[in-house]
Design a protein around this motif. Structure first.
Motif, PDB file in Angstrom:
ATOM      1  N   ALA A  11       0.940  -1.264  -0.188  1.00  0.00           N
ATOM      2  CA  ALA A  11      -0.006  -0.088   0.073  1.00  0.00           C
ATOM      3  C   ALA A  11       1.019   1.332  -0.168  1.00  0.00           C
ATOM      4  CB  ALA A  11      -0.748   0.057   1.260  1.00  0.00           C
ATOM      5  N   ASP A  12       0.650   2.444  -0.322  1.00  0.00           N
ATOM      6  CA  ASP A  12       1.081   3.768  -0.335  1.00  0.00           C
ATOM      7  C   ASP A  12       0.724   4.383   1.149  1.00  0.00           C
ATOM      8  OD1 ASP A  12      -1.265   4.851  -0.720  1.00  0.00           O
ATOM      9  OD2 ASP A  12      -0.689   5.509  -2.807  1.00  0.00           O
ATOM     10  N   ARG A  13       1.279   5.410   1.348  1.00  0.00           N
ATOM     11  CA  ARG A  13       1.071   6.142   2.719  1.00  0.00           C
ATOM     12  C   ARG A  13      -0.287   6.617   2.870  1.00  0.00           C
ATOM     13  NH1 ARG A  13       5.750   5.625   4.824  1.00  0.00           N
ATOM     14  NH2 ARG A  13       7.631   5.475   3.514  1.00  0.00           N
ATOM     15  N   HIS A  14      -0.892   6.720   1.725  1.00  0.00           N
ATOM     16  CA  HIS A  14      -2.478   7.408   1.688  1.00  0.00           C
ATOM     17  C   HIS A  14      -3.379   5.951   1.851  1.00  0.00           C
ATOM     18  CE1 HIS A  14      -1.114  10.990   0.478  1.00  0.00           C
ATOM     19  NE2 HIS A  14      -0.370  10.409  -0.756  1.00  0.00           N
ATOM     20  N   GLY A  15      -2.777   4.866   1.967  1.00  0.00           N
ATOM     21  CA  GLY A  15      -3.559   3.556   2.267  1.00  0.00           C
ATOM     22  C   GLY A  15      -4.456   2.869   0.822  1.00  0.00           C
ATOM     23  N   VAL A  58       2.213  -2.584 -11.993  1.00  0.00           N
ATOM     24  CA  VAL A  58       2.900  -4.265 -12.114  1.00  0.00           C
ATOM     25  C   VAL A  58       2.128  -4.630 -12.946  1.00  0.00           C
ATOM     26  CG1 VAL A  58       3.202  -6.068 -10.622  1.00  0.00           C
ATOM     27  CG2 VAL A  58       3.751  -3.785  -9.687  1.00  0.00           C
ATOM     28  N   ALA A  59       2.660  -5.510 -13.814  1.00  0.00           N
ATOM     29  CA  ALA A  59       1.454  -6.359 -14.681  1.00  0.00           C
ATOM     30  C   ALA A  59       0.488  -6.977 -14.026  1.00  0.00           C
ATOM     31  CB  ALA A  59       2.590  -7.370 -15.673  1.00  0.00           C
ATOM     32  N   GLY A  60      -0.565  -6.766 -14.461  1.00  0.00           N
ATOM     33  CA  GLY A  60      -1.815  -7.661 -13.816  1.00  0.00           C
ATOM     34  C   GLY A  60      -2.303  -7.212 -12.397  1.00  0.00           C
ATOM     35  N   ALA A  61      -1.738  -5.985 -11.810  1.00  0.00           N
ATOM     36  CA  ALA A  61      -2.195  -5.687 -10.498  1.00  0.00           C
ATOM     37  C   ALA A  61      -3.406  -4.725 -10.658  1.00  0.00           C
ATOM     38  CB  ALA A  61      -1.065  -4.774 -10.139  1.00  0.00           C
ATOM     39  N   ILE A  62      -4.117  -4.929  -9.704  1.00  0.00           N
ATOM     40  CA  ILE A  62      -5.422  -3.965  -9.563  1.00  0.00           C
ATOM     41  C   ILE A  62      -5.071  -3.179  -8.227  1.00  0.00           C
ATOM     42  CG2 ILE A  62      -6.795  -5.694 -10.329  1.00  0.00           C
ATOM     43  CD1 ILE A  62      -7.848  -6.425  -7.539  1.00  0.00           C
ATOM     44  N   VAL A  63      -5.816  -2.082  -8.175  1.00  0.00           N
ATOM     45  CA  VAL A  63      -5.611  -1.116  -6.904  1.00  0.00           C
ATOM     46  C   VAL A  63      -7.007  -0.957  -6.369  1.00  0.00           C
ATOM     47  CG1 VAL A  63      -5.181   1.229  -6.261  1.00  0.00           C
ATOM     48  CG2 VAL A  63      -3.685   0.075  -8.026  1.00  0.00           C
ATOM     49  N   LEU A  64      -6.981  -1.245  -4.777  1.00  0.00           N
ATOM     50  CA  LEU A  64      -8.106  -0.488  -4.161  1.00  0.00           C
ATOM     51  C   LEU A  64      -7.974   0.659  -3.666  1.00  0.00           C
ATOM     52  CD1 LEU A  64      -8.528  -4.142  -2.319  1.00  0.00           C
ATOM     53  CD2 LEU A  64      -9.733  -3.442  -4.381  1.00  0.00           C
ATOM     54  N   PRO A  65      -8.852   1.583  -3.955  1.00  0.00           N
ATOM     55  CA  PRO A  65      -8.585   3.041  -3.519  1.00  0.00           C
ATOM     56  C   PRO A  65      -8.607   3.072  -2.093  1.00  0.00           C
ATOM     57  CG  PRO A  65      -9.953   2.776  -5.386  1.00  0.00           C
ATOM     58  CD  PRO A  65      -9.901   1.459  -5.147  1.00  0.00           C
ATOM     59  N   ALA A  66      -7.918   3.876  -1.364  1.00  0.00           N
ATOM     60  CA  ALA A  66      -7.996   3.994   0.100  1.00  0.00           C
ATOM     61  C   ALA A  66      -9.252   4.445   0.688  1.00  0.00           C
ATOM     62  CB  ALA A  66      -6.980   5.296   0.557  1.00  0.00           C
ATOM     63  N   ALA A 102      -9.188  -0.285   7.549  1.00  0.00           N
ATOM     64  CA  ALA A 102      -7.881  -0.246   8.327  1.00  0.00           C
ATOM     65  C   ALA A 102      -6.777  -1.113   7.410  1.00  0.00           C
ATOM     66  CB  ALA A 102      -7.799  -1.103   9.498  1.00  0.00           C
ATOM     67  N   VAL A 103      -5.489  -0.428   7.259  1.00  0.00           N
ATOM     68  CA  VAL A 103      -4.453  -0.918   6.418  1.00  0.00           C
ATOM     69  C   VAL A 103      -3.468  -1.418   7.708  1.00  0.00           C
ATOM     70  CG1 VAL A 103      -2.548  -0.622   4.780  1.00  0.00           C
ATOM     71  CG2 VAL A 103      -4.662   0.162   4.366  1.00  0.00           C
ATOM     72  N   CYS A 104      -2.892  -2.424   7.659  1.00  0.00           N
ATOM     73  CA  CYS A 104      -1.942  -2.786   8.756  1.00  0.00           C
ATOM     74  C   CYS A 104      -0.698  -3.598   7.970  1.00  0.00           C
ATOM     75  CB  CYS A 104      -2.435  -3.979   9.599  1.00  0.00           C
ATOM     76  SG  CYS A 104      -4.288  -3.428  10.248  1.00  0.00           S
ATOM     77  N   VAL A 105       0.491  -3.098   8.531  1.00  0.00           N
ATOM     78  CA  VAL A 105       1.845  -3.660   7.901  1.00  0.00           C
ATOM     79  C   VAL A 105       2.042  -4.929   8.632  1.00  0.00           C
ATOM     80  CG1 VAL A 105       3.867  -2.992   7.183  1.00  0.00           C
ATOM     81  CG2 VAL A 105       2.570  -1.284   7.259  1.00  0.00           C
ATOM     82  N   VAL A 106       2.141  -6.109   7.768  1.00  0.00           N
ATOM     83  CA  VAL A 106       2.382  -7.220   8.536  1.00  0.00           C
ATOM     84  C   VAL A 106       3.181  -8.143   7.542  1.00  0.00           C
ATOM     85  CG1 VAL A 106       1.643  -9.180   9.651  1.00  0.00           C
ATOM     86  CG2 VAL A 106       0.135  -7.420   9.409  1.00  0.00           C
TER      87      VAL A 106
END
Lengths: 233, 269
Positions: B166-170, B205-213, B218-222
């Motif tokens: 994810a980016d810093r905006h989520g 990235v080839a084939g990637a999708i994005v889910l907008p923030a 919640a986004v959690c770094v794990v």
């Protein structure tokens, strides 16, 4: 070359995949058979795994239908809803492989429970893609080891229907629909008809033209053995 | 909700009695999030997932679940889920209600949920014993008269998925086998996405999708939060663990000992 019962199953199933056929493949023996076909007589066959990989060309056989190598080698990767709606329901799959815990004389399959549904003796994984594969592809190929526990007079649960089952490849021979029910049409080398009947829980009919399966060729066996499963030592 | 620790996200968003979906079709299965739910002792959950595997086996065996909505419950390429079987066959550690579908039905239910529709439509559930054992109805196409199957849409209280980054905006980016990750997130009232890493800018990235923030809770770094499942481009599926789970999960005491050591005693992410 000598060979195992599983190898003759995989070879005999692979031979029935036409070049260019689009195959919906599960893990285990079907994956082995489809990959063998692609590496021998059917280089243009298309392997579709239900995880959404279309045209996968794995170097090693995957352990699960979602191994990363399937996505890396695929022509296209689609979502699961797209796989079932656009591709399977869309009528774009020629051959679907199914396994099961039980099969009856009409090719109906049980992969849900052994015993009563509400109080099962054995809770099996369930139907997964099978119910719609069974009625959504042109030809269903079943691969199942022959035993009275598996080939039963009456299923404990009907998970998928046998309407489109064209062939059942077992470790003893081959069954195909004849006059409304599955009949024995082939025996693998060294198997006699009594063995197949003994391993079947219904009164198995023998087709009038029962023949012996051609033994796996050296070329087929070499190609088969070059396919190793991930996780194998 | 910004980028938060996983333990905070689970504490705030997952409640006893909720309907929760931790999705992932072999790839990107949110194991770490499941472990945090176990550590926080959630109870009476209705769990939804097409292919419940090891993490649902663990949650069921630890008594988190009241009901399971699913289409294939096994250890892929290995065999049974022994904790799931013990719950269904013997009621241990408690009874588990099942609502069983086909993959095609579950996929349609996810698409319908993401579309804010009450049911999904498909050509399926024809014949056999499954229709009498699940929630499905026959409907007639108003245009052609064809009879089709209707399945109620999935609308979980909480949807949880794992993604690569994810980016810093989520904004969340994922690629490889996509499963029903997007549908699960969009169908759920609340959502948690665990990611391998946060980066400054999402590059193509080839084939990637994005889910907008703005559709992500919640986004959690794990890092390695999908293990023993995998994150395409980060680490491979740990097939040896899936094979080993068969023996660990077969025995109740061995299972509990493994969970005590590797989950309950572990530090929250």
């Amino acid at each position: 070359m000598t060979y195992t019962a599983d190898e003759v199953m995989a070879v005999e199933a692979a031979r029935r995949i036409g070049d260019g056929a689009v195959c919906f493949v599960g893990i285990g023996l079907p994956s082995l058979a489809a990959n063998l076909a692609r590496r021998t007589h059917a280089p243009n066959s298309v392997l579709v795994y239900e995880s959404g990989t279309i045209g996968a060309k794995p170097y090693e056989l995957p352990l699960s239908i979602g191994d990363g190598e399937l996505a890396e080698t695929a022509d296209a990767v689609v979502t699961v809803p797209e796989m079932f709606a656009y591709w399977l329901q869309g009528g774009r799959i020629d051959v679907g492989f199914l396994g099961a815990a039980q099969i009856d004389r009409h090719g109906n399959l049980n992969s849900t429970v052994i015993g009563d549904y509400d109080r099962p003796a054995v809770r099996l994984p369930g139907g997964g893609g099978a119910p719609e594969i069974a009625l959504g592809v042109r030809d269903v190929f079943v691969m199942l080891r022959h035993s009275r526990r598996a080939f039963v007079e009456k299923l404990d649960f009907t998970t998928s229907l046998g309407d489109r089952v064209r062939v059942v490849v077992t470790d003893l021979g081959v069954l195909e629909p004849r006059d409304g029910e599955l009949a024995l049409t082939q025996l693998h080398p060294g198997v006699d008809p009594e063995q197949a009947c003994e391993a079947t829980g219904w009164d198995l009919r023998l087709a009038s033209d029962v023949r012996e399966t051609d033994p796996p060729s050296d070329e087929e066996l070499c190609a088969l053995r070059s396919l190793r499963t991930k996780g194998d030592a | 909700m910004p980028i938060v620790p996983l333990s905070d996200a689970i504490r705030e968003l997952v409640h006893d009695g909720d309907t929760v979906a931790l999705e992932g079709f072999t790839h990107l299965i949110p194991h770490a999030a499941g472990h945090e739910i176990i550590r926080q002792g959630r109870r009476d959950l209705t769990l939804i997932r097409m292919t419940p595997d090891v993490v649902y086996d663990q949650m069921i065996g630890m008594g988190c679940a009241r009901k399971l909505v699913f289409s294939w419950g096994g250890n892929p390429g290995v065999g049974s889920l022994h904790r799931l079987r013990d719950a269904v066959e013997n009621g241990w550690p408690g009874p588990l209600e099942l609502e069983e579908h086909s993959h095609a039905g579950m996929a349609a239910a996810w698409s319908a949920g993401a579309s804010n529709l009450p049911f999904g439509v498909l050509r399926g559930y024809e014949g056999g014993d499954l229709p009498a054992r699940t929630r499905v109805a026959r409907i007639t196409c108003p245009f052609t008269g064809e009879e089709l199957a209707a399945v109620p849409s999935h609308r979980p209280d909480v949807g949880i998925v794992h993604s690569q980054r994810a980016d810093r905006h989520g904004n969340v980016q994922l690629w490889g086998i996509l499963g029903v990750q997007k549908e699960c997130l969009l169908a759920s009232a609340r959502s948690i996405v665990t990611v391998e890493e946060i980066i400054d800018e999402l590059t193509p990235v080839a084939g990637a999708i994005v889910l907008p923030a703005w559709v992500v809770g919640a986004v959690c770094v794990v890092p390695r939060g999908a293990h023993p499942s995998y994150a395409h481009g980060y680490y491979d599926r740990d097939n040896d663990f899936y094979l080993a789970w068969d023996a660990i999960s077969r025995d109740r005491d061995a299972f509990r000992a493994w969970m005590d050591e590797h989950v309950l005693a572990a530090v929250p992410a």
